[in-house]
Motif scaffolding. Structure first.
Motif, short mmCIF file in Angstrom:
data_model
loop_
_atom_site.label_atom_id
_atom_site.label_comp_id
_atom_site.label_asym_id
_atom_site.label_seq_id
_atom_site.Cartn_x
_atom_site.Cartn_y
_atom_site.Cartn_z
N PHE A 1 0.96 -1.07 -0.08
CA PHE A 1 -0.06 -0.10 -0.07
C PHE A 1 0.74 1.20 0.02
CE2 PHE A 1 -3.06 -3.06 1.07
CZ PHE A 1 -4.39 -2.56 0.72
N ASN A 2 2.26 1.08 0.02
CA ASN A 2 3.16 2.24 0.01
C ASN A 2 2.83 3.46 1.05
OD1 ASN A 2 5.45 2.24 -1.80
ND2 ASN A 2 4.20 1.80 -3.43
N VAL A 3 2.32 2.84 1.98
CA VAL A 3 2.04 3.94 3.31
C VAL A 3 2.21 3.18 4.59
CG1 VAL A 3 -0.54 3.37 3.32
CG2 VAL A 3 0.39 5.75 4.21
N ALA A 4 3.16 3.87 5.55
CA ALA A 4 3.19 3.45 7.07
C ALA A 4 2.12 4.20 7.83
CB ALA A 4 4.30 4.10 7.48
N HIS A 5 1.10 3.68 8.02
CA HIS A 5 0.06 4.39 8.39
C HIS A 5 -0.14 5.12 9.84
CE1 HIS A 5 -4.58 4.07 10.10
NE2 HIS A 5 -4.56 5.30 9.53
N LYS A 6 0.66 4.83 10.80
CA LYS A 6 1.11 5.50 11.84
C LYS A 6 2.45 5.53 12.67
CE LYS A 6 -3.53 3.62 14.00
NZ LYS A 6 -4.29 3.06 15.09
N GLU A 7 2.71 6.24 13.28
CA GLU A 7 4.19 6.52 13.70
C GLU A 7 4.68 5.34 14.08
OE1 GLU A 7 4.96 9.79 16.27
OE2 GLU A 7 4.67 11.41 14.61
N ILE A 8 4.20 4.35 14.62
CA ILE A 8 4.72 3.04 14.99
C ILE A 8 5.05 2.03 13.95
CG2 ILE A 8 3.82 3.27 17.61
CD1 ILE A 8 1.40 1.34 16.71
N ASP A 9 4.47 2.73 12.75
CA ASP A 9 4.68 1.81 11.63
C ASP A 9 6.03 1.96 10.64
OD1 ASP A 9 2.35 0.15 11.71
OD2 ASP A 9 1.23 1.83 11.22
#
Length: 276
Positions: free
Chosen positions: A169-177
Motif C-alpha cells: 500500500f506504500n504507506v506507513a499508517h501510524k508513527e509506530i509503523d
C-alpha cells in the motif's frame, strides 16, 4: 482455515531467471512461501512484459508452486514497459472469476497493472500495488486520487460480499509503523495526505489485520530500503504491506504476521490466516 500470503517481489522475472546473489535470496524466499501451502498467494511488482509471463516464467513458477492456477495483469502502453504489475496464484480446485478493475485513476495508473481481484463464492480477494508518490512527492496529488478511488472500489465490493485486500500500500499508517517517523513526515509513504488516505479506507468498513491481532506492538516492519545497506540489520524499516479485511469478518482472523525473508532487504512476505 484459509491461508493467504502477499509479497512485493520487486521483479518476478529477476527472481525466477537471474543467478545474481539477490535473485538467489529471492528464490530462497519463494521456496519458503511455497512451504506454507497457502490457498492464495498475491505478488506485486512483477515487472513482466505487457503480454505477461513467458513459457519459461510459467515453467519456473510451477516448479515452486505446483497445483496452482495463476492470474496476472501487467503494465501496458501508454504506461512504462516492464513496470509494476500484479499476479495472484490460487490452488487448483478453488473456483474464482478474475477481475481487472479500472478505477478511473489519473496519469497512466490504470494501465500499470496495479490492481487485480478474484471473486470467490463468499468473498472477494484483491491484490494492489499502490502507486508511490515518488521523489519530491511529484505524484502525490495523483496518489491521493488513487487512494480515494481505491477506497470507493473496495467499499463497492464490500456491499456485495466480504473483502480481503492485500498488497504493497506504500504507506506507513501510524508513527509506530516506521522506525524513524520524526524525520519522514515529508517522505513518500508517510505524508499526512497518504496516511489520511489509509485512514479513510479503514473508515469505510475495513480492519488492518496486523493491528487487530497485535495491537500497538512496535519494531515490526515489512520493508527495509535497499539504498542503505544496514537498514535491515538495524531494523530501520517501515510497515507498508497489509492484509485488510471487511470489518464483519475481522473476528475470524487467526494470524497476521511477517514471514522472515532472511538477509534479503526490500519487502518481506506477509501472512494472513482466517476462518472463512
Amino acid at each position: 482455515m484459509a491461508k493467504f500470503i502477499s509479497w512485493n517481489i520487486d521483479s518476478l522475472n529477476a527472481a525466477l531467471t537471474s543467478t545474481s546473489a539477490r535473485a538467489v535470496m529471492s528464490q530462497d524466499v519463494l521456496r519458503k512461501i511455497a512451504a506454507y501451502d497457502a490457498d492464495i498467494i498475491a505478488i506485486q511488482e512483477t515487472k513482466l512484459p505487457a503480454e505477461g509471463p513467458s513459457a519459461t516464467h510459467v515453467e519456473l513458477l510451477k516448479s515452486y508452486f505446483t497445483g496452482y492456477h495463476f492470474e496476472w495483469v501487467s503494465s501496458v502502453p501508454p504506461a512504462k514497459k516492464g513496470y509494476a504489475g500484479t499476479m495472484i496464484l490460487y490452488k487448483e480446485g478453488l473456483k474464482a472469476e478474475k477481475i481487472v478493475p479500472k478505477l478511473g485513476a489519473p496519469d497512466t495508473m490504470d494501465d500499470e497493472g496495479r490492481l487485480i481481484a478474484l471473486e470467490f463464492d463468499n468473498f472477494y480477494f484483491v491484490n494492489v500495488y499502490t502507486p508511490n508518490s515518488g521523489d519530491g512527492l511529484k505524484r502525490l496529488k495523483e496518489r491521493q486520487l488513487w487512494d480515494s478511488l481505491y477506497a470507493d472500489y473496495l467499499s463497492s465490493l464490500d456491499q456485495k460480499k466480504a473483502v480481503i485486500a492485500c498488497g504493497d500500500f506504500n504507506v506507513a499508517h501510524k508513527e509506530i509503523d516506521l522506525a524513524n517517523p520524526a524525520s519522514n513526515h515529508f517522505s513518500a509513504g508517510f505524508t499526512d495526505e497518504e496516511r489520511e488516505g489509509f485512514t479513510n479506507l479503514l473508515a469505510k468498513g475495513f480492519t488492518d489485520s496486523f493491528r487487530f491481532i497485535h495491537g500497538d506492538v512496535k519494531d515490526i516492519y515489512s520493508w527495509w530500503g535497499q539504498r542503505i545497506k544496514t537498514s535491515k540489520i538495524n531494523n530501520s524499516g517501515w510497515r507498508i504491506d497489509y492484509f485488510i479485511v471487511s470489518d464483519r469478518i475481522k473476528d475470524k482472523i487467526q494470524k497476521s504476521e511477517m514471514i522472515d525473508s532472511g538477509p534479503r532487504q526490500d519487502h518481506t512476505p506477509i501472512l494472513l490466516e482466517i476462518e472463512l
